[in-house]
Design a protein around this motif. Structure first.
Motif, short mmCIF file in Angstrom:
data_model
loop_
_atom_site.label_atom_id
_atom_site.label_comp_id
_atom_site.label_asym_id
_atom_site.label_seq_id
_atom_site.Cartn_x
_atom_site.Cartn_y
_atom_site.Cartn_z
N TRP A 213 0.85 -1.20 0.00
CA TRP A 213 0.00 0.00 0.00
C TRP A 213 0.88 1.25 0.00
CZ3 TRP A 213 -5.49 0.73 0.38
CH2 TRP A 213 -5.89 2.05 0.66
N GLN A 214 1.89 1.24 0.87
CA GLN A 214 2.77 2.41 0.98
C GLN A 214 3.57 2.64 -0.30
OE1 GLN A 214 4.66 1.31 4.68
NE2 GLN A 214 3.25 2.56 5.89
N ALA A 215 4.04 1.55 -0.92
CA ALA A 215 4.80 1.67 -2.18
C ALA A 215 3.92 2.22 -3.30
CB ALA A 215 5.37 0.31 -2.57
N LEU A 216 2.66 1.74 -3.36
CA LEU A 216 1.72 2.23 -4.38
C LEU A 216 1.38 3.70 -4.15
CD1 LEU A 216 -0.56 -0.93 -4.47
CD2 LEU A 216 0.67 -0.04 -6.46
N THR A 217 1.18 4.06 -2.89
CA THR A 217 0.88 5.45 -2.54
C THR A 217 2.01 6.37 -2.99
OG1 THR A 217 -0.46 4.74 -0.65
CG2 THR A 217 0.34 7.01 -0.61
N LYS A 218 3.23 5.96 -2.71
CA LYS A 218 4.41 6.76 -3.08
C LYS A 218 4.53 6.86 -4.61
CE LYS A 218 9.24 7.22 -1.52
NZ LYS A 218 9.36 8.42 -2.24
N ALA A 219 4.32 5.73 -5.29
CA ALA A 219 4.43 5.71 -6.76
C ALA A 219 3.35 6.57 -7.41
CB ALA A 219 4.34 4.28 -7.27
N GLY A 220 2.23 6.73 -6.74
CA GLY A 220 1.11 7.50 -7.31
C GLY A 220 1.06 8.95 -6.90
N GLU A 221 2.00 9.36 -6.07
CA GLU A 221 1.98 10.73 -5.52
C GLU A 221 1.91 11.81 -6.59
OE1 GLU A 221 5.34 11.13 -2.94
OE2 GLU A 221 4.24 10.41 -1.17
N GLY A 222 2.73 11.67 -7.62
CA GLY A 222 2.81 12.72 -8.64
C GLY A 222 1.67 12.73 -9.64
N VAL A 223 0.84 11.67 -9.64
CA VAL A 223 -0.22 11.59 -10.66
C VAL A 223 -1.64 11.59 -10.07
CG1 VAL A 223 1.20 10.52 -12.45
CG2 VAL A 223 0.06 9.06 -10.77
N GLY A 224 -1.75 11.95 -8.79
CA GLY A 224 -3.08 12.16 -8.22
C GLY A 224 -3.76 10.93 -7.63
N LEU A 225 -3.00 9.86 -7.33
CA LEU A 225 -3.59 8.67 -6.69
C LEU A 225 -4.10 9.03 -5.30
CD1 LEU A 225 -3.73 5.36 -6.72
CD2 LEU A 225 -1.77 5.57 -5.20
N VAL A 226 -5.33 8.59 -4.97
CA VAL A 226 -5.85 8.81 -3.61
C VAL A 226 -6.40 7.50 -3.06
CG1 VAL A 226 -6.48 11.22 -4.11
CG2 VAL A 226 -8.20 9.42 -4.35
N PRO A 227 -6.38 7.34 -1.72
CA PRO A 227 -7.04 6.17 -1.14
C PRO A 227 -8.55 6.30 -1.31
CG PRO A 227 -6.28 7.62 0.61
CD PRO A 227 -5.80 8.22 -0.68
N CYS A 228 -9.22 5.18 -1.58
CA CYS A 228 -10.67 5.21 -1.87
C CYS A 228 -11.40 4.19 -1.01
CB CYS A 228 -10.91 4.87 -3.33
SG CYS A 228 -10.37 6.15 -4.47
N GLY A 229 -12.59 4.56 -0.56
CA GLY A 229 -13.40 3.67 0.26
C GLY A 229 -14.50 2.99 -0.54
N LEU A 230 -15.32 2.22 0.19
CA LEU A 230 -16.37 1.43 -0.47
C LEU A 230 -17.49 2.30 -1.03
CD1 LEU A 230 -16.76 -1.63 1.95
CD2 LEU A 230 -15.48 -1.50 -0.19
N SER A 231 -17.66 3.50 -0.47
CA SER A 231 -18.75 4.36 -0.93
C SER A 231 -18.56 4.76 -2.40
CB SER A 231 -18.84 5.60 -0.05
OG SER A 231 -19.98 6.34 -0.38
N CYS A 232 -17.36 5.20 -2.76
CA CYS A 232 -17.15 5.59 -4.17
C CYS A 232 -17.08 4.36 -5.06
CB CYS A 232 -15.93 6.48 -4.33
SG CYS A 232 -14.36 5.65 -4.46
N ARG A 233 -16.67 3.22 -4.51
CA ARG A 233 -16.67 1.98 -5.31
C ARG A 233 -18.09 1.68 -5.78
NH1 ARG A 233 -13.82 -2.83 -6.34
NH2 ARG A 233 -14.92 -4.74 -5.77
N ASP A 234 -19.07 1.98 -4.91
CA ASP A 234 -20.46 1.72 -5.26
C ASP A 234 -20.95 2.67 -6.35
OD1 ASP A 234 -22.87 0.19 -4.90
OD2 ASP A 234 -23.73 1.99 -3.99
N THR A 235 -20.62 3.97 -6.25
CA THR A 235 -21.08 4.90 -7.30
C THR A 235 -20.34 4.65 -8.61
OG1 THR A 235 -19.57 6.60 -6.40
CG2 THR A 235 -21.89 6.73 -5.75
N LEU A 236 -19.08 4.20 -8.53
CA LEU A 236 -18.33 3.90 -9.76
C LEU A 236 -18.95 2.70 -10.49
CD1 LEU A 236 -14.79 4.37 -8.20
CD2 LEU A 236 -15.60 5.64 -10.20
N ARG A 237 -19.26 1.64 -9.74
CA ARG A 237 -19.84 0.44 -10.40
C ARG A 237 -21.25 0.72 -10.89
NH1 ARG A 237 -24.81 -1.89 -8.68
NH2 ARG A 237 -25.12 -0.96 -6.65
#
Length: 373
Positions: A213-237
């Motif tokens: 998780w920490q490695a992915l967070t660091k790799a995504g820092e410059g391109v706008g990666l954010v942690p996401c919860g189940l609520s937005c997973r529901d609106t996305l699907r």
């Protein structure tokens, strides 16, 4: 729930709390609902990337010389026909044809498969597979505690993952999985997704989850990666028109009632659980088409919820199965089963009964949102 009735926690539980997540009970697991604004999380996945903890999903491993034969008998799909390294969307049904769960099955090797069930149905699926394994030279193993599952979804996800792995991501097709190493962590890298965006699922040992998780967070820092919860997973699907068990799929519906008869493979060899009932359901659907799953877009601002009646000319013509405000469309949307006579896109005079008021809705074909390839 654990046997003591306490909520189960994923390997990332402390990390979610350190990020200020709002936690919720989901199928007996304490899961992050959101970290900040669910709208911002949703839009990040649509435009950049989001990182999800999906460790509540139920992994069940099926191995042995007759693993394929068992799965062909237990499930409605042709699992024996799945090539190693590929995955298939399928369902497990009761003898009466009712849907117990929708599943993704990965063929990991010649005689090894991983069945991924919804968290709420994992025990039901495990019990059914175990029972249906009688007489087959195959073993059904509960591997829910053997895996943590992280997902990176969104247009920036391939770039983020490529910076952490030398696995052939370009060669990894949709509905496939390959073993690889991500940020030094051994993982099964899959590409299935439940958001309508490109993305990857990473099955790893729980003890590696925080580090990954920490490695992915660091790799995504410059391109706008954010942690996401189940609520937005529901609106996305929901925007992507993808069914959710307990809403669009239930034991009272067969795959044919749900408009997903294509997952039932009558042409495969041998018997399978529910074959006879499903043949009858297919014939019924042919003769007397069941209600159709459609999209509804609000003309006003009121949000429809599951269970609300869909109406036309003062008559009830259907029922909402899922509804929410759509961050992408900027309007409330719903998925609903409606009578065939009112299912064509553009059908006029359709509304949703929201607390006694018939709010006007436009009927559209699903999905609401389709990404540009």
């Amino acid at each position: 729930m654990s046997s003591t009735g306490e909520l189960r926690h994923t390997a990332l539980d402390a990390l979610h709390r350190s990020l200020g997540a709002t936690m919720t009970d989901f199928a007996g697991w304490d899961m992050p609902l959101r970290y900040g604004s669910e709208r911002d999380e949703h839009l990040a996945v649509r435009t950049k990337a989001g990182l999800f903890d999906l460790s509540h999903m139920g992994e069940i491993t099926v191995t042995g010389p007759q693993a394929a034969a068992l799965l062909d008998y237990a499930l409605v799909g042709n699992i024996g026909g799945v090539k190693p390294g590929r995955a298939r969307y399928t369902m497990i049904c009761r003898a009466d044809g009712g849907i117990l769960d929708d599943l993704i099955v990965y063929r990991l090797g010649e005689t090894e498969y991983m069945v991924v069930a919804n968290a709420s149905n994992a025990q039901v699926v495990l019990d059914a597979l175990t029972e249906r394994a009688a007489g087959f030279d195959a073993e059904v193993r509960d591997d829910r505690d053997a895996y943590a599952l992280l997902a990176v979804q969104g247009p920036q996800s391939p770039g983020i993952l490529k910076s952490l792995t030398d696995a052939d991501l370009d060669g990894l097709k949709y509905y496939a999985g390959l073993p690889g190493t991500v940020a030094g962590v051994p993982a099964l890298i899959a590409r299935t997704g439940y958001t309508g965006e490109d993305g990857f699922e990473l099955f790893v040992k729980p003890e590696h989850a925080v580090e990954l998780w920490q490695a992915l967070t660091k790799a995504g820092e410059g391109v706008g990666l954010v942690p996401c919860g189940l609520s937005c997973r529901d609106t996305l699907r929901l925007e992507a028109g993808m069914p959710l068990y307990g809403h669009e799929l239930t034991t009272s519906l067969t795959p044919f009632d749900a408009g997903l008869g294509r997952v039932v493979k009558f042409e495969k060899e041998g018997d399978f659980v529910g074959r006879e009932a499903l043949r009858e359901a297919a014939a019924r659907a042919e003769q007397n088409p069941p209600r159709v799953l459609v999209g509804l877009i609000a003309e006003g601002r009121r949000v429809p919820r599951a269970g609300y009646a869909v109406v036309a000319g003062g008559e009830v013509i259907g029922e909402v199965t899922s509804g929410a405000p759509s961050p992408t469309l900027g309007k409330p949307i719903a998925i609903a089963y409606v009578d065939p006579a009112h299912a064509a896109p553009g059908t006029s005079g359709v509304g949703v009964d929201i607390r006694g008021s018939h709010e006007p809705y436009e009927v559209v074909a699903l999905p609401f949102y389709k990404r540009q390839k």
